[in-house]
Design a protein around this motif. Structure first.
Motif, PDB file in Angstrom:
ATOM      1  N   LEU A  59       7.980 -15.542  -1.715  1.00 28.03           N
ATOM      2  CA  LEU A  59       7.571 -14.242  -1.374  1.00 28.03           C
ATOM      3  C   LEU A  59       8.615 -13.164  -1.425  1.00 28.03           C
ATOM      4  CD1 LEU A  59       4.932 -13.074   0.081  1.00 28.03           C
ATOM      5  CD2 LEU A  59       6.082 -13.520   2.599  1.00 28.03           C
ATOM      6  N   HIS A  60       9.832 -13.531  -0.932  1.00 24.59           N
ATOM      7  CA  HIS A  60      10.982 -12.726  -0.752  1.00 24.59           C
ATOM      8  C   HIS A  60      11.292 -12.321  -2.372  1.00 24.59           C
ATOM      9  CE1 HIS A  60      12.964 -16.611  -0.911  1.00 24.59           C
ATOM     10  NE2 HIS A  60      13.759 -15.925  -1.553  1.00 24.59           N
ATOM     11  N   GLU A  61      10.889 -12.783  -3.415  1.00 28.22           N
ATOM     12  CA  GLU A  61      11.299 -12.632  -4.507  1.00 28.22           C
ATOM     13  C   GLU A  61      10.224 -11.883  -5.533  1.00 28.22           C
ATOM     14  OE1 GLU A  61      12.917 -15.928  -6.888  1.00 28.22           O
ATOM     15  OE2 GLU A  61      14.330 -16.344  -5.218  1.00 28.22           O
ATOM     16  N   MET A  62       9.019 -11.596  -4.869  1.00 24.54           N
ATOM     17  CA  MET A  62       8.200 -10.933  -5.441  1.00 24.54           C
ATOM     18  C   MET A  62       8.251  -9.710  -5.842  1.00 24.54           C
ATOM     19  SD  MET A  62       5.266 -12.865  -5.954  1.00 24.54           S
ATOM     20  CE  MET A  62       3.858 -11.821  -6.263  1.00 24.54           C
ATOM     21  N   PRO A  63       8.078  -9.153  -7.043  1.00 27.49           N
ATOM     22  CA  PRO A  63       8.544  -7.693  -7.277  1.00 27.49           C
ATOM     23  C   PRO A  63       7.860  -6.583  -6.482  1.00 27.49           C
ATOM     24  CG  PRO A  63       6.827  -8.562  -9.032  1.00 27.49           C
ATOM     25  CD  PRO A  63       7.122  -9.597  -8.129  1.00 27.49           C
ATOM     26  N   VAL A  64       6.548  -6.914  -5.950  1.00 29.19           N
ATOM     27  CA  VAL A  64       5.903  -5.932  -5.152  1.00 29.19           C
ATOM     28  C   VAL A  64       5.931  -6.506  -3.499  1.00 29.19           C
ATOM     29  CG1 VAL A  64       3.750  -4.960  -4.601  1.00 29.19           C
ATOM     30  CG2 VAL A  64       4.153  -5.465  -6.739  1.00 29.19           C
ATOM     31  N   LYS A  65       6.268  -5.761  -2.622  1.00 33.86           N
ATOM     32  CA  LYS A  65       6.379  -6.285  -1.161  1.00 33.86           C
ATOM     33  C   LYS A  65       5.041  -6.733  -0.612  1.00 33.86           C
ATOM     34  CE  LYS A  65       8.728  -5.072   2.869  1.00 33.86           C
ATOM     35  NZ  LYS A  65       9.450  -3.731   3.807  1.00 33.86           N
ATOM     36  N   SER A  69       3.107  -7.616   7.610  1.00 30.40           N
ATOM     37  CA  SER A  69       4.547  -8.043   8.269  1.00 30.40           C
ATOM     38  C   SER A  69       4.430  -9.187   8.827  1.00 30.40           C
ATOM     39  CB  SER A  69       4.712  -6.641   9.519  1.00 30.40           C
ATOM     40  OG  SER A  69       5.875  -7.018  10.129  1.00 30.40           O
ATOM     41  N   GLU A  70       3.566  -9.376   9.819  1.00 32.94           N
ATOM     42  CA  GLU A  70       3.493 -10.834  10.384  1.00 32.94           C
ATOM     43  C   GLU A  70       2.114 -11.175  10.840  1.00 32.94           C
ATOM     44  OE1 GLU A  70       5.471 -11.514  14.114  1.00 32.94           O
ATOM     45  OE2 GLU A  70       5.287  -9.489  14.535  1.00 32.94           O
ATOM     46  N   VAL A  71       1.752 -12.431  10.831  1.00 35.29           N
ATOM     47  CA  VAL A  71       0.386 -12.878  11.491  1.00 35.29           C
ATOM     48  C   VAL A  71       0.697 -12.660  13.160  1.00 35.29           C
ATOM     49  CG1 VAL A  71      -1.330 -14.853  11.675  1.00 35.29           C
ATOM     50  CG2 VAL A  71       0.043 -14.229   9.447  1.00 35.29           C
ATOM     51  N   VAL A 103      -5.639 -14.251   3.554  1.00 35.42           N
ATOM     52  CA  VAL A 103      -4.134 -14.247   3.884  1.00 35.42           C
ATOM     53  C   VAL A 103      -3.490 -15.542   3.410  1.00 35.42           C
ATOM     54  CG1 VAL A 103      -2.609 -14.611   5.920  1.00 35.42           C
ATOM     55  CG2 VAL A 103      -4.677 -13.154   5.985  1.00 35.42           C
ATOM     56  N   LYS A 104      -4.166 -16.713   3.282  1.00 39.69           N
ATOM     57  CA  LYS A 104      -3.817 -17.760   2.825  1.00 39.69           C
ATOM     58  C   LYS A 104      -3.518 -17.758   1.260  1.00 39.69           C
ATOM     59  CE  LYS A 104      -6.118 -21.049   5.711  1.00 39.69           C
ATOM     60  NZ  LYS A 104      -7.098 -22.138   5.894  1.00 39.69           N
ATOM     61  N   SER A 105      -4.158 -17.151   0.509  1.00 39.82           N
ATOM     62  CA  SER A 105      -3.995 -16.777  -0.954  1.00 39.82           C
ATOM     63  C   SER A 105      -2.966 -15.823  -1.217  1.00 39.82           C
ATOM     64  CB  SER A 105      -5.382 -16.446  -1.743  1.00 39.82           C
ATOM     65  OG  SER A 105      -5.691 -15.020  -1.045  1.00 39.82           O
ATOM     66  N   ALA A 106      -2.870 -14.784  -0.378  1.00 36.95           N
ATOM     67  CA  ALA A 106      -1.556 -13.825  -0.501  1.00 36.95           C
ATOM     68  C   ALA A 106      -0.325 -14.067   0.180  1.00 36.95           C
ATOM     69  CB  ALA A 106      -2.249 -12.621   0.150  1.00 36.95           C
ATOM     70  N   CYS A 107      -0.430 -14.641   1.285  1.00 30.83           N
ATOM     71  CA  CYS A 107       1.037 -14.732   1.853  1.00 30.83           C
ATOM     72  C   CYS A 107       0.884 -16.162   2.771  1.00 30.83           C
ATOM     73  CB  CYS A 107       1.352 -13.593   2.694  1.00 30.83           C
ATOM     74  SG  CYS A 107       1.009 -12.078   2.255  1.00 30.83           S
ATOM     75  N   PRO A 108       0.747 -17.189   2.093  1.00 30.41           N
ATOM     76  CA  PRO A 108       0.684 -18.536   2.921  1.00 30.41           C
ATOM     77  C   PRO A 108       2.069 -18.774   3.848  1.00 30.41           C
ATOM     78  CG  PRO A 108       0.936 -18.974   0.519  1.00 30.41           C
ATOM     79  CD  PRO A 108       0.676 -17.605   0.772  1.00 30.41           C
ATOM     80  N   ILE A 111       1.765 -17.358   7.342  1.00 27.47           N
ATOM     81  CA  ILE A 111       0.869 -18.372   7.958  1.00 27.47           C
ATOM     82  C   ILE A 111       2.005 -19.430   8.561  1.00 27.47           C
ATOM     83  CG2 ILE A 111      -0.921 -19.841   8.093  1.00 27.47           C
ATOM     84  CD1 ILE A 111      -2.247 -18.032   6.145  1.00 27.47           C
ATOM     85  N   GLU A 112       2.715 -19.965   7.691  1.00 23.67           N
ATOM     86  CA  GLU A 112       3.584 -20.911   7.940  1.00 23.67           C
ATOM     87  C   GLU A 112       4.594 -20.382   9.282  1.00 23.67           C
ATOM     88  OE1 GLU A 112       5.725 -22.343   4.579  1.00 23.67           O
ATOM     89  OE2 GLU A 112       3.744 -22.777   3.675  1.00 23.67           O
ATOM     90  N   GLU A 113       5.134 -19.171   9.242  1.00 17.43           N
ATOM     91  CA  GLU A 113       6.174 -18.551  10.093  1.00 17.43           C
ATOM     92  C   GLU A 113       5.232 -18.403  11.444  1.00 17.43           C
ATOM     93  OE1 GLU A 113       7.021 -14.675   8.909  1.00 17.43           O
ATOM     94  OE2 GLU A 113       8.215 -15.478   6.944  1.00 17.43           O
ATOM     95  N   PHE A 114       3.854 -17.861  11.337  1.00 13.00           N
ATOM     96  CA  PHE A 114       2.997 -17.937  12.288  1.00 13.00           C
ATOM     97  C   PHE A 114       2.924 -19.448  13.203  1.00 13.00           C
ATOM     98  CE2 PHE A 114      -1.286 -18.344  14.100  1.00 13.00           C
ATOM     99  CZ  PHE A 114      -1.191 -17.536  15.245  1.00 13.00           C
ATOM    100  N   GLU A 115       2.576 -20.315  12.317  1.00 19.89           N
ATOM    101  CA  GLU A 115       2.313 -21.651  12.898  1.00 19.89           C
ATOM    102  C   GLU A 115       3.686 -22.211  13.523  1.00 19.89           C
ATOM    103  OE1 GLU A 115      -0.298 -23.303  13.486  1.00 19.89           O
ATOM    104  OE2 GLU A 115      -1.590 -21.797  12.169  1.00 19.89           O
ATOM    105  N   LYS A 116       4.886 -21.896  13.099  1.00 23.16           N
ATOM    106  CA  LYS A 116       6.091 -22.386  13.596  1.00 23.16           C
ATOM    107  C   LYS A 116       6.427 -21.459  14.890  1.00 23.16           C
ATOM    108  CE  LYS A 116       8.555 -23.377   9.399  1.00 23.16           C
ATOM    109  NZ  LYS A 116       9.740 -23.125   8.426  1.00 23.16           N
ATOM    110  N   ARG A 117       5.969 -20.263  15.060  1.00 23.64           N
ATOM    111  CA  ARG A 117       6.216 -19.826  16.431  1.00 23.64           C
ATOM    112  C   ARG A 117       5.423 -19.987  17.322  1.00 23.64           C
ATOM    113  NH1 ARG A 117       5.607 -15.035  13.398  1.00 23.64           N
ATOM    114  NH2 ARG A 117       3.856 -14.404  14.443  1.00 23.64           N
ATOM    115  N   ARG A 118       4.148 -20.278  17.082  1.00 23.42           N
ATOM    116  CA  ARG A 118       3.074 -20.917  17.896  1.00 23.42           C
ATOM    117  C   ARG A 118       3.475 -22.278  18.465  1.00 23.42           C
ATOM    118  NH1 ARG A 118      -2.994 -20.666  16.307  1.00 23.42           N
ATOM    119  NH2 ARG A 118      -2.963 -22.959  16.484  1.00 23.42           N
TER     120      ARG A 118
END
Length: 191
Positions: A59-65, A69-71, A103-108, A111-118
């Motif tokens: 995600l951080h290396e994609m040419p487009v941001k 921001s967050e789930v 969201v899963k197809s665009a920025c999985p 979702i992982e960050e959200f699950e870790k926070r939860r």
């Protein structure tokens, strides 16, 4: 045309005011979530196209941001799994609800960050010390004793006032008619 030209919020508000007689707030409420979802679909298409070509960029290396921001929360709307997300760089829209599969197809990763926070929040909730029931049981006799003393004090004050009001006309010599109520007797009878 929309793919080439950048989103112009003021122009959109003017068009909606002219044709639909909507105030700017209503335009933002109805249109901005759809524009944000469109941007997310574009990002998802970009990621899937690059994956098909054999380029799997993080995600951080994609040419487009990434537009998310967050789930914020997991939601279920009309039996469809969704996420409430906050948006990156979208003026006038802080958050909205988006289908989970998008969201899963665009920025999985989001979702992982959200699950870790939860999971961390649940872990912190489980580590909080709870009051023990034995402490509550041990304190019940103390409360009972305090209430008994309070009742005795109220009774003695009542007797003293009664004696002052009668001022010698009548002496209370027989105290056998005073009822000794205790909280524990009352408590046991109620159960």
């Amino acid at each position: 045309v929309l793919a080439v030209h950048a989103f112009q919020r003021k122009d959109l508000q003017e068009i909606c005011a002219k044709f639909f007689e909507w105030p700017p707030e209503k335009t933002d409420e109805y249109i901005l979530p759809k524009i944000a979802e469109r941007n997310l679909r574009r990002f998802a298409n970009l990621r899937s196209s690059s994956s098909r070509l054999g380029v799997a960029l993080p995600l951080h290396e994609m040419p487009v941001k990434c537009p998310i921001s967050e789930v914020l929360k997991h939601r279920r709307i009309k039996c469809v799994d969704c996420f409430e997300v906050s948006w990156e760089d979208l003026d006038g829209l802080k958050s909205s609800v988006v289908p989970a599969d998008l969201v899963k197809s665009a920025c999985p990763e989001k979702i992982e960050e959200f699950e870790k926070r939860r999971a961390e929040q649940k872990k912190q909730k489980n580590h909080k010390p709870r009051s023990k029931k034995s402490d509550e049981k041990a304190s019940l006799p103390n409360v009972d004793l305090k209430l008994q003393n309070l009742l005795l004090e109220i009774e003695s004050d009542s007797n003293a006032r009664h004696e002052e009001s009668s001022r010698g006309s009548r002496q209370c010599s027989d105290r056998s008619n005073v009822v000794d109520l205790t909280v524990s007797d009352t408590f046991c009878n109620e159960q």
